[in-house]
Design a protein around this motif. Structure first.
Motif, short mmCIF file in Angstrom:
data_model
loop_
_atom_site.label_atom_id
_atom_site.label_comp_id
_atom_site.label_asym_id
_atom_site.label_seq_id
_atom_site.Cartn_x
_atom_site.Cartn_y
_atom_site.Cartn_z
N GLU A 19 0.74 -1.17 0.14
CA GLU A 19 -0.11 -0.22 -0.12
C GLU A 19 0.98 1.46 -0.07
O GLU A 19 2.22 1.21 0.40
CB GLU A 19 -1.02 0.02 1.23
N ALA A 20 0.43 2.20 -0.45
CA ALA A 20 0.71 3.51 -0.52
C ALA A 20 0.03 4.84 -0.34
O ALA A 20 -1.22 4.61 -0.65
CB ALA A 20 1.57 3.84 -1.78
N PHE A 21 0.35 5.80 0.35
CA PHE A 21 -0.58 7.04 0.80
C PHE A 21 -0.39 8.13 -0.13
O PHE A 21 -0.34 9.16 0.12
CB PHE A 21 -0.33 7.23 2.24
N GLY A 22 -0.09 7.69 -1.38
CA GLY A 22 -0.10 8.70 -2.45
C GLY A 22 0.93 7.90 -3.71
O GLY A 22 0.91 6.80 -3.70
N ASP A 23 1.04 8.63 -4.72
CA ASP A 23 1.50 8.27 -5.96
C ASP A 23 3.08 8.01 -6.13
O ASP A 23 3.84 8.71 -5.17
CB ASP A 23 1.03 9.02 -7.32
N VAL A 24 3.65 7.33 -6.51
CA VAL A 24 5.06 6.87 -6.63
C VAL A 24 5.41 6.87 -7.94
O VAL A 24 4.80 6.73 -9.07
CB VAL A 24 5.37 5.54 -6.08
N ASP A 25 6.76 7.24 -8.24
CA ASP A 25 7.35 7.33 -9.53
C ASP A 25 7.78 5.92 -9.96
O ASP A 25 8.71 5.36 -9.42
CB ASP A 25 8.58 8.22 -9.48
N ALA A 26 7.14 5.39 -10.82
CA ALA A 26 7.57 3.87 -11.34
C ALA A 26 7.40 3.83 -13.06
O ALA A 26 6.77 4.58 -13.38
CB ALA A 26 6.59 3.03 -10.46
N SER A 27 7.90 2.70 -13.24
CA SER A 27 7.63 2.49 -14.68
C SER A 27 6.53 1.53 -14.96
O SER A 27 6.09 0.50 -14.33
CB SER A 27 8.99 1.91 -15.26
N LEU A 28 5.76 1.59 -16.30
CA LEU A 28 5.06 0.79 -16.58
C LEU A 28 5.61 -0.17 -17.78
O LEU A 28 6.58 0.14 -18.62
CB LEU A 28 3.61 1.48 -17.15
N LEU A 29 4.95 -1.39 -18.25
CA LEU A 29 5.34 -2.09 -19.09
C LEU A 29 4.79 -1.62 -20.49
O LEU A 29 3.80 -0.75 -20.36
CB LEU A 29 4.85 -3.59 -19.05
#
Length: 233
Positions: A19-29
């Motif tokens: 879980e996270a309490f906000g958005d994260v900087d991550a990559s998509l396929l």
């Protein structure tokens, strides 16, 4: 300040939650990037974050995340042998997974802890459920009981759809919410559209679940374990 876990630890140990309490900087396929390319920045951020969390949860099962392009009804894809669910609301995102050898059905949902718009409760709840909501609000005046019922039914829907591959109407799940943070959802006979008394959940046609409110967010987990009832954490 670190936020206390919400869904993490609410479900039994067989369910892995990230879980996270906000958005994260991550990559998509690549397939995911193509699917979400035309969406708003806010939608892309939610989409990316919950898939990042799905990868973290699957890592807890020693599995890699597949491309998770939504299906015809918006359902995510999971590896063979896994049940899973995603959710997001303002300020909160989560993913939950479990092995099908331990959990037959799994759904999670998160909602803001505020009342539904006028008239919505009457459309989603039976008289018994509305009475149950009133009793819950008396015990927990700071909990939006109508929104909690809505969240539970959303969790039940997410758990049910991968088994039956058809929508579940609000009236097909009779929910009882308890003040100890648990609930049960009894599904109508033939809810899978077959007209049979038994279906994907077996003769009992019942899901159990857990709920929690924290920091203005309501979180719910609905599941069907292979034993008669999931242990309460």
């Amino acid at each position: 300040m670190t936020q206390a876990p919400l869904l993490a630890g609410l479900a039994p140990p067989s369910v892995i939650v990230a879980e996270a309490f906000g958005d994260v900087d991550a990559s998509l396929l690549p397939a995911e990037r193509a699917h979400i390319a035309g969406a708003s920045p806010r939608r892309r951020a939610e989409f990316t974050t919950v898939r990042h969390l799905a990868g973290r949860a699957l890592a807890g099962l020693a599995l890699e995340r597949p491309a998770m392009v939504p299906g015809p009804m918006g359902e995510p894809a999971w590896p063979d042998g896994v049940v899973g669910s995603l959710t997001h609301c303002r300020g909160y995102r989560a993913a939950a997974v479990a092995r099908t050898s331990q959990v037959a059905a799994l759904g999670i949902d998160a909602e803001p802890n505020r009342s539904l718009a006028g008239g919505v409760l009457a459309r989603i709840a039976s008289p018994a459920e509305r009475e149950n909501v009133c009793e819950l609000v008396e015990a927990f005046p700071d909990v939006a009981g109508d929104r909690l019922l809505f969240s539970i039914k959303e969790s039940v829907y997410k758990a049910w759809f991968p088994l039956a591959h058809r929508p579940l109407r609000f009236g097909e799940a009779a929910v009882t919410i308890r003040s100890d943070g648990t609930f049960t959802a009894r599904l109508a006979a033939g809810a899978d559209g077959s007209g049979r008394e038994t279906g994907p959940l077996g003769a009992r046609r019942e899901l159990c679940g857990f709920w929690r409110e924290s920091a203005g967010v309501l979180a719910t987990v609905a599941l069907k374990a292979w034993h008669s009832r999931a242990p309460i954490p």
